[in-house]
Scaffold this active site. Structure first.
Site, PDB file in Angstrom:
ATOM      1  CG  PHE A   1      38.717  51.368  30.481  1.00 33.28           C
ATOM      2  CD1 PHE A   1      39.043  50.682  32.190  1.00 33.28           C
ATOM      3  CD2 PHE A   1      38.903  51.801  30.014  1.00 33.28           C
ATOM      4  CE1 PHE A   1      40.172  51.795  32.815  1.00 33.28           C
ATOM      5  CE2 PHE A   1      39.470  53.354  31.373  1.00 33.28           C
ATOM      6  CZ  PHE A   1      40.157  52.831  32.297  1.00 33.28           C
ATOM      7  CG  ASP A   2      36.084  43.085  29.443  1.00 25.65           C
ATOM      8  OD1 ASP A   2      35.560  43.481  28.542  1.00 25.65           O
ATOM      9  OD2 ASP A   2      35.586  42.775  30.478  1.00 25.65           O
TER      10      ASP A   2
END
Length: 283
Positions: free
Chosen positions: A123-124
């Site tokens: 995930f960013d």
């Protein structure tokens, strides 16, 4: 054509890994209710979907639920399915799902990666797990104001992003298995935070936010603006979620299955850049 299986797509290995997690959960508890439930949603008509069914069976995918909408908008059906994550190659449908408060992302078309049993999701941070509150300051006021803002708000959680609830569900499943052991493969789920934030200047708030949610990433990378693609290539996730097209493009080009989350200030910024380039080309 109906008997010729469709080729595996970008999310194929992701779905296979979900099935492995389900198998491991049911091995631990035959009555386990919190498992992944994959639903196929397509605007095809039923009589044109035989090839899809044959392909599902050919590859051993356990997908028993489906909405074949015959051209109608599937968004209301996503709500009826209580959708936790919607993946599609249709950016307009993904934007509609996000507007309805669902976690959603545009899967990039590329060759699928090798199937592995452990589910790995990267995930960013801002605009994906977190809100775009901090990223908005970067875009509109610059880095110095961003660092000042993060210092002032260091002990305040960042707002929730569109994929926060999906990450929380992953975390709950993950806690049903050994969290720490001598082998990173003992747990069938492994999560990664890959963010452009700097560690000393803006990392504390991100970590405290995750802690306040009861969410912990297995591995965290504060890249301080370094290119994400080389790290993602090493991680080799089943999917990498990011809000910025440039990161998605770079990751996809190096073989990382990626999904764009068209949410937050970065979308407005990209739109303005496209308009600027178009105007420049006219003069």
């Amino acid at each position: 054509m109906e008997n010729i299986p469709c080729k595996p797509g970008t999310a194929f290995a992701f779905i296979k890994a979900l099935q492995n997690v389900n198998d491991k959960l049911l091995e631990k508890n035959a009555d386990e209710e919190e498992i992944f439930d994959v639903v196929l949603v397509t605007q095809n008509h039923g009589d044109t979907s035989i090839r899809i069914i044959n392909s599902i069976n050919h590859y051993g995918l356990r997908i028993e639920r489906a909405s074949l909408t015959g051209g109608s908008d599937p968004i209301e059906y996503l709500k009826a399915w209580n959708t936790c994550l919607f993946l599609s190659a249709d950016v307009d449908q993904v934007k509609k799902a996000l507007d309805h408060g669902m976690a959603a992302a545009v899967v990039q078309k590329q060759v699928t990666n090798e199937t592995t049993e452990q589910l790995r999701i990267a995930f960013d941070g801002d605009s994906v797990l977190f809100s775009d509150e901090s990223e908005r300051i970067v875009k509109e006021q610059g880095l110095l104001d961003f660092f000042a803002h993060e210092t002032a708000k260091a002990n305040e959680p960042i707002g929730e992003g569109p994929l926060k609830n999906f990450a929380e569900r992953l975390g709950r499943m993950q806690k049903k298995f050994p969290r720490y052991s001598s082998s990173v493969t003992d747990n069938p789920i492994r999560t990664y935070l890959v963010t452009a934030r700097s560690m000393a200047s803006a990392g504390k708030r991100a970590l405290l936010t995750l802690r306040s949610w009861g969410l912990e990433m297995d591995e965290t990378f504060f890249l301080s603006g370094a290119i994400k693609a080389p790290f993602l290539k090493t991680i080799n996730p089943h999917l990498f979620f990011d809000d910025q097209p440039k990161h998605i493009k770079a990751a996809s080009e190096t073989g990382t299955p990626s999904a764009h989350v068209p949410h937050g200030i970065a979308q407005d910024y990209c739109g303005k850049q496209k308009i600027k380039r178009t105007l420049s080309s006219q003069f």
